[in-house]
Design an enzyme around this catalytic site. Structure first.
Site, PDB file in Angstrom:
ATOM      1  N   ALA A 260      12.206  21.580   4.270  1.00 20.82           N
ATOM      2  CA  ALA A 260      13.054  21.406   5.456  1.00 20.82           C
ATOM      3  C   ALA A 260      12.199  21.595   6.699  1.00 20.82           C
ATOM      4  O   ALA A 260      11.218  22.336   6.694  1.00 20.82           O
ATOM      5  CB  ALA A 260      14.175  22.436   5.425  1.00 20.82           C
TER       6      ALA A 260
ATOM      7  N   GLU B 204       0.853  -1.196   0.000  1.00 24.21           N
ATOM      8  CA  GLU B 204       0.000   0.000   0.000  1.00 24.21           C
ATOM      9  C   GLU B 204       0.890   1.248   0.000  1.00 24.21           C
ATOM     10  O   GLU B 204       1.914   1.280   0.663  1.00 24.21           O
ATOM     11  CB  GLU B 204      -0.881  -0.026   1.261  1.00 24.21           C
ATOM     12  CG  GLU B 204      -1.834   1.116   1.386  1.00 24.21           C
ATOM     13  CD  GLU B 204      -2.698   1.277   0.145  1.00 24.21           C
ATOM     14  OE1 GLU B 204      -3.522   0.393  -0.123  1.00 24.21           O
ATOM     15  OE2 GLU B 204      -2.546   2.297  -0.582  1.00 24.21           O
ATOM     16  N   PHE B 205       0.467   2.265  -0.735  1.00 23.42           N
ATOM     17  CA  PHE B 205       1.262   3.496  -0.802  1.00 23.42           C
ATOM     18  C   PHE B 205       0.500   4.714  -0.297  1.00 23.42           C
ATOM     19  O   PHE B 205       0.917   5.846  -0.512  1.00 23.42           O
ATOM     20  CB  PHE B 205       1.745   3.733  -2.239  1.00 23.42           C
ATOM     21  CG  PHE B 205       2.672   2.648  -2.727  1.00 23.42           C
ATOM     22  CD1 PHE B 205       4.022   2.674  -2.406  1.00 23.42           C
ATOM     23  CD2 PHE B 205       2.192   1.578  -3.465  1.00 23.42           C
ATOM     24  CE1 PHE B 205       4.886   1.661  -2.825  1.00 23.42           C
ATOM     25  CE2 PHE B 205       3.037   0.552  -3.891  1.00 23.42           C
ATOM     26  CZ  PHE B 205       4.387   0.597  -3.568  1.00 23.42           C
TER      27      PHE B 205
ATOM     28  N   GLY C 261       8.578  11.635  10.594  1.00 18.79           N
ATOM     29  CA  GLY C 261       8.134  10.746  11.669  1.00 18.79           C
ATOM     30  C   GLY C 261       7.068   9.831  11.119  1.00 18.79           C
ATOM     31  O   GLY C 261       7.032   9.547   9.930  1.00 18.79           O
TER      32      GLY C 261
ATOM     33  N   LYS D 144      10.268   3.217  10.881  1.00 19.53           N
ATOM     34  CA  LYS D 144      10.250   1.751  11.038  1.00 19.53           C
ATOM     35  C   LYS D 144      10.789   1.054   9.777  1.00 19.53           C
ATOM     36  O   LYS D 144      11.615   0.145   9.863  1.00 19.53           O
ATOM     37  CB  LYS D 144       8.804   1.314  11.316  1.00 19.53           C
ATOM     38  CG  LYS D 144       8.524  -0.155  11.179  1.00 19.53           C
ATOM     39  CD  LYS D 144       7.066  -0.477  11.456  1.00 19.53           C
ATOM     40  CE  LYS D 144       6.143  -0.238  10.288  1.00 19.53           C
ATOM     41  NZ  LYS D 144       6.160  -1.226   9.221  1.00 19.53           N
TER      42      LYS D 144
ATOM     43  N   CYS E 238       5.612   4.796   9.537  1.00 21.24           N
ATOM     44  CA  CYS E 238       6.181   4.070   8.388  1.00 21.24           C
ATOM     45  C   CYS E 238       7.661   4.353   8.129  1.00 21.24           C
ATOM     46  O   CYS E 238       8.485   3.452   8.226  1.00 21.24           O
ATOM     47  CB  CYS E 238       5.360   4.396   7.150  1.00 21.24           C
ATOM     48  SG  CYS E 238       3.620   4.042   7.385  1.00 21.24           S
TER      49      CYS E 238
ATOM     50  N   ARG F  44       2.771   8.619  16.465  1.00 22.37           N
ATOM     51  CA  ARG F  44       3.888   7.676  16.422  1.00 22.37           C
ATOM     52  C   ARG F  44       5.132   8.335  15.796  1.00 22.37           C
ATOM     53  O   ARG F  44       5.053   8.923  14.728  1.00 22.37           O
ATOM     54  CB  ARG F  44       3.493   6.415  15.645  1.00 22.37           C
ATOM     55  CG  ARG F  44       2.545   5.540  16.456  1.00 22.37           C
ATOM     56  CD  ARG F  44       2.082   4.348  15.678  1.00 22.37           C
ATOM     57  NE  ARG F  44       1.085   4.703  14.681  1.00 22.37           N
ATOM     58  CZ  ARG F  44       0.524   3.835  13.855  1.00 22.37           C
ATOM     59  NH1 ARG F  44       0.863   2.573  13.898  1.00 22.37           N
ATOM     60  NH2 ARG F  44      -0.393   4.226  12.982  1.00 22.37           N
TER      61      ARG F  44
HETATM   62  C1  UGA Z   1       4.385   7.395   3.987  1.00 21.17           C
HETATM   63  C2  UGA Z   1       4.455   7.366   2.437  1.00 21.17           C
HETATM   64  O1  UGA Z   1       4.430   8.692   1.936  1.00 21.17           O
HETATM   65  C3  UGA Z   1       3.286   6.572   1.866  1.00 21.17           C
HETATM   66  O2  UGA Z   1       3.405   6.478   0.453  1.00 21.17           O
HETATM   67  C4  UGA Z   1       3.303   5.162   2.466  1.00 21.17           C
HETATM   68  O3  UGA Z   1       2.201   4.395   2.013  1.00 21.17           O
HETATM   69  C5  UGA Z   1       3.233   5.258   3.985  1.00 21.17           C
HETATM   70  O4  UGA Z   1       4.362   6.043   4.470  1.00 21.17           O
HETATM   71  C6  UGA Z   1       3.316   3.863   4.527  1.00 21.17           C
HETATM   72  O5  UGA Z   1       4.373   3.221   4.374  1.00 21.17           O
HETATM   73  O6  UGA Z   1       2.294   3.338   4.990  1.00 21.17           O
HETATM   74  P1  UGA Z   1       2.966   8.783   5.790  1.00 21.17           P
HETATM   75  O7  UGA Z   1       3.735   8.036   6.840  1.00 21.17           O
HETATM   76  O8  UGA Z   1       1.496   8.923   5.940  1.00 21.17           O
HETATM   77  O9  UGA Z   1       3.195   8.091   4.354  1.00 21.17           O
HETATM   78  O10 UGA Z   1       3.596  10.233   5.755  1.00 21.17           O
HETATM   79  P2  UGA Z   1       4.271  11.210   4.660  1.00 21.17           P
HETATM   80  O11 UGA Z   1       3.285  12.142   4.124  1.00 21.17           O
HETATM   81  O12 UGA Z   1       5.068  10.426   3.698  1.00 21.17           O
HETATM   82  O13 UGA Z   1       5.262  12.033   5.618  1.00 21.17           O
HETATM   83  C7  UGA Z   1       6.286  11.376   6.368  1.00 21.17           C
HETATM   84  C8  UGA Z   1       7.042  12.369   7.214  1.00 21.17           C
HETATM   85  O14 UGA Z   1       7.912  13.167   6.408  1.00 21.17           O
HETATM   86  C9  UGA Z   1       6.176  13.357   8.001  1.00 21.17           C
HETATM   87  O15 UGA Z   1       6.673  13.450   9.318  1.00 21.17           O
HETATM   88  C10 UGA Z   1       6.345  14.655   7.261  1.00 21.17           C
HETATM   89  O16 UGA Z   1       6.165  15.802   8.072  1.00 21.17           O
HETATM   90  C11 UGA Z   1       7.781  14.534   6.776  1.00 21.17           C
HETATM   91  N1  UGA Z   1       8.079  15.385   5.602  1.00 21.17           N
HETATM   92  C12 UGA Z   1       7.472  15.135   4.414  1.00 21.17           C
HETATM   93  C13 UGA Z   1       8.975  16.431   5.732  1.00 21.17           C
HETATM   94  O17 UGA Z   1       9.554  16.684   6.799  1.00 21.17           O
HETATM   95  N2  UGA Z   1       9.232  17.212   4.625  1.00 21.17           N
HETATM   96  C14 UGA Z   1       8.658  16.985   3.421  1.00 21.17           C
HETATM   97  O18 UGA Z   1       8.951  17.731   2.460  1.00 21.17           O
HETATM   98  C15 UGA Z   1       7.741  15.928   3.317  1.00 21.17           C
END
Ligand code: UGA
Length: 424
Positions: A243, A142-143, A248, A254, A251, A319
Site C-alpha cells: 500500500a 516488452e515487460f 505512477g 497510460k 506505463c 512521469r
Molecule cells: C511496469 C510493468 O511492471 C512492466 O512489466 C512493464 O514492462 C512496464 O510497466 C511497461 O509497460 O513498460 P514500471 O512502469 O517500470 O513497469 O513500474 P512498476 O515497477 O511496475 O511500478 C509501477 C508503479 O506501481 C510504481 O509507481 C510503483 O511505486 C507502484 N507500486 C508497485 C505500488 O504502489 N505498490 C506495489 O506493491 C508495487
C-alpha cells in the site's frame, strides 16, 4: 546479427544494450539529435542502473552506434521499434510507428520488424497491410521494469512473439542463452492484449491493496499485517501488494486509460480497470487531506519536506509520479515545500523552475530544516540509512507522513513522532 533499434528511451536503449550483450551489432536511432549526441559521447540521458558501464563498453568496441536519421536504419534488415505511444484523448498515437514501418518496407526488402512499443490490438494487422510479400511484422511486447530494466531484459520471465509462421529457431538466435520454454508464440492480438492486461492486472493489485488499506484505517488494523496473510497464500503471492501513494510512471496510467478506451469502442465495459484508475487518483487526495487536517488541527505553519520525487525508486523518471501529484495538491493548499531525491534533480528542476514555494536540496537532511513534517513519497532505500532519531532532531515539529509504509512505525512512535502511514 545486425539490428536497428528505433527509440532511445528506457525501453529502446535497454533493448539496444541488451542485444549487444547477446552478441549482436546494434544501430540505435532516435530523432532527438541532442540525445543521440549525448549517447555517442557515452552520456546516459536518464538514470537506469547497470546501463552506464555497458554503454561505454559497446561504444568502445563499436558494437553499438547511434544516429538521429531513420534512413541509416535501412543498413540492417532486422528492426526493433521501441518508440513511445503517448495517448491523445485516451488513444495511443501509433502514427509515428506506421510512418516508420512504411519507410522500412518501401526502402528495404526482406525486412523483419519487431514491434516492442505498446500498441492496441489490431495494430500489427494494420501494419502488415503496409508490407510487401517478403516482409514480416512480429508483435513483441516488452515487460521490463524501469529501475531493473537491464536485468529484466537479460533474464526475462517470458518472451512474447505474435504473428504468423514464427520460426522459433530464428527467435532463439536473437535471444541467445534464453531457455526455449520462455518463448511464448501466439497471434498478434494475443501478444498485443497480453501486454495491456498484464499491466492492468498489476495496477489493479496496487489499487486493491490501497483500498484495503483504507478499510484497515477504519478498523484500527495494520495493512502490513493483513498483507502478510494475503501474501502467504501462494494463489495470491506477495508482489504488488504494497500500500502507498499509488502507482505512477509512463506505463500503468497510460496503458489503463488506453485499455479502457479501446475496450469501450468494442462495446466491452471494463469496470475493474475504471475502478483501478479512480482508486489510484483518490489515493493522493486522501493522503493530502490527512496532512492538511493535521496541520490545521495543530495550527502549524505550512512548511513541509518531501523525500523522493521519482515515480518509484531506482529511476529518475517523474512521469505521472505520485510524489509530484502530492506536491501539486500541497502547492494548491499553499504549503512551502522542501524536496530531495537521490537522482531526479535535473528533471524536477526542469518542471518546477518557476515555482517559488519549492526548494530543492542536494542533501536529505538539509531538506528537513525549519520544516513541520516529513513526507516520504518514494521508497529510496538510502533514506533508511538516516536514523529516525536524527530526523526528529532536525525537524521543527515531529510529524512523519509515511506514504510508502517505509519506516519502522513502532520505533517512530516510541521516539515521539506523530506517525501517519497508509492503512496502519
Ligand atoms: C511496469 C510493468 O511492471 C512492466 O512489466 C512493464 O514492462 C512496464 O510497466 C511497461 O509497460 O513498460 P514500471 O512502469 O517500470 O513497469 O513500474 P512498476 O515497477 O511496475 O511500478 C509501477 C508503479 O506501481 C510504481 O509507481 C510503483 O511505486 C507502484 N507500486 C508497485 C505500488 O504502489 N505498490 C506495489 O506493491 C508495487
Amino acid at each position: 546479427m545486425k539490428i536497428t533499434v528505433y527509440g532511445a528511451g528506457p525501453i529502446g536503449l535497454t533493448t539496444s544494450i541488451g542485444l549487444c550483450q547477446f552478441g549482436h551489432e546494434v544501430l540505435c536511432i532516435d530523432i532527438d539529435q541532442e540525445k543521440v549526441i549525448r549517447l555517442q559521447e557515452n552520456d546516459l540521458p536518464f538514470y537506469e542502473p547497470g546501463l552506464n558501464s555497458l554503454l561505454e563498453k559497446f561504444l568502445k568496441n563499436k558494437m553499438l552506434k547511434f544516429s538521429s536519421k531513420p534512413q541509416h536504419g535501412l543498413e540492417n534488415s532486422v528492426h526493433f521499434i521501441a518508440i513511445g505511444t503517448p495517448n491523445k484523448d485516451g488513444i495511443p498515437q501509433i502514427g509515428p510507428i506506421e510512418q516508420l514501418t512504411r519507410h522500412i518496407f518501401e526502402n528495404s526488402h526482406n525486412s523483419i520488424i519487431f514491434i516492442k512499443s505498446t500498441v492496441p490490438p489490431g495494430t500489427s494487422e494494420r501494419l502488415k497491410k503496409l508490407s510487401n510479400a517478403n516482409a514480416q511484422i512480429i508483435s513483441h511486447p516488452e515487460f521490463l521494469r524501469e529501475g531493473t530494466a537491464l536485468a529484466d531484459f537479460l533474464n526475462p520471465e517470458r518472451l512474447v512473439f505474435g504473428g504468423e509462421n514464427l520460426d522459433l529457431n530464428y527467435l532463439t538466435s536473437i535471444y541467445t542463452n534464453i531457455a526455449k520454454d520462455k518463448f511464448l508464440l501466439m497471434s498478434h492480438s494475443e501478444a498485443e492484449l497480453s501486454k495491456y492486461l498484464a499491466n492492468a492486472y498489476l495496477a489493479q493489485r496496487v489499487s486493491f491493496i490501497n483500498q484495503a488499506a483504507l478499510l484497515c484505517e477504519n478498523f484500527s488494523a495494520d495493512i502490513v499485517s493483513v498483507k502478510k496473510v494475503l501474501a502467504s497464500d501462494t494463489r495470491i503471492g506477495e508482489q504488488f501488494l504494497n500500500a502507498g501513494l499509488g502507482f505512477g510512471g509512463s506505463c500503468f496510467p497510460k496503458d489503463l486509460v488506453a485499455l479502457n478506451h479501446f475496450s469501450r469502442t468494442h462495446g466491452v465495459n471494463l469496470h475493474l480497470v475504471q475502478s483501478t484508475i479512480k482508486a489510484n487518483h483518490e489515493q493522493i487526495q486522501q493522503f493530502a487531506k490527512k496532512i492538511e487536517s493535521y496541520f490545521l488541527s495543530k495550527k502549524l505553519q505550512k512548511k513541509i519536506s518531501i523525500w523522493g520525487l521519482s515515480f518509484k525508486p531506482n529511476t529518475d523518471d517523474l512521469r505521472e509520479s505520485p510524489s509530484l501529484k502530492l506536491i501539486n495538491e500541497l502547492l494548491a493548499l499553499k504549503y512551502q515545500i522542501q524536496v530531495h531525491d537521490p537522482v531526479a534533480k535535473e528533471a524536477f528542476l526542469n518542471l518546477y523552475a518557476d515555482q517559488r514555494n519549492i526548494t530543492l536540496h542536494d542533501n536529505p537532511i538539509n531538506a528537513l530544516q525549519d520544516s513541520n513534517a516529513l513526507i516520504l513519497a518514494t521508497a529510496w532505500e538510502n533514506y533508511k540509512e538516516i536514523p529516525l532519531a536524527f530526523m526528529l532532531k532536525k525537524l521543527s515539529h515531529p510529524a512523519l507522513f509515511d506514504g510508502r509504509n517505509f519506516f519502522n512505525k513502532e520505533e517512530a512512535l516510541k521516539l515521539g513522532f506523530h506517525y501517519v502511514g497508509v492503512g496502519r
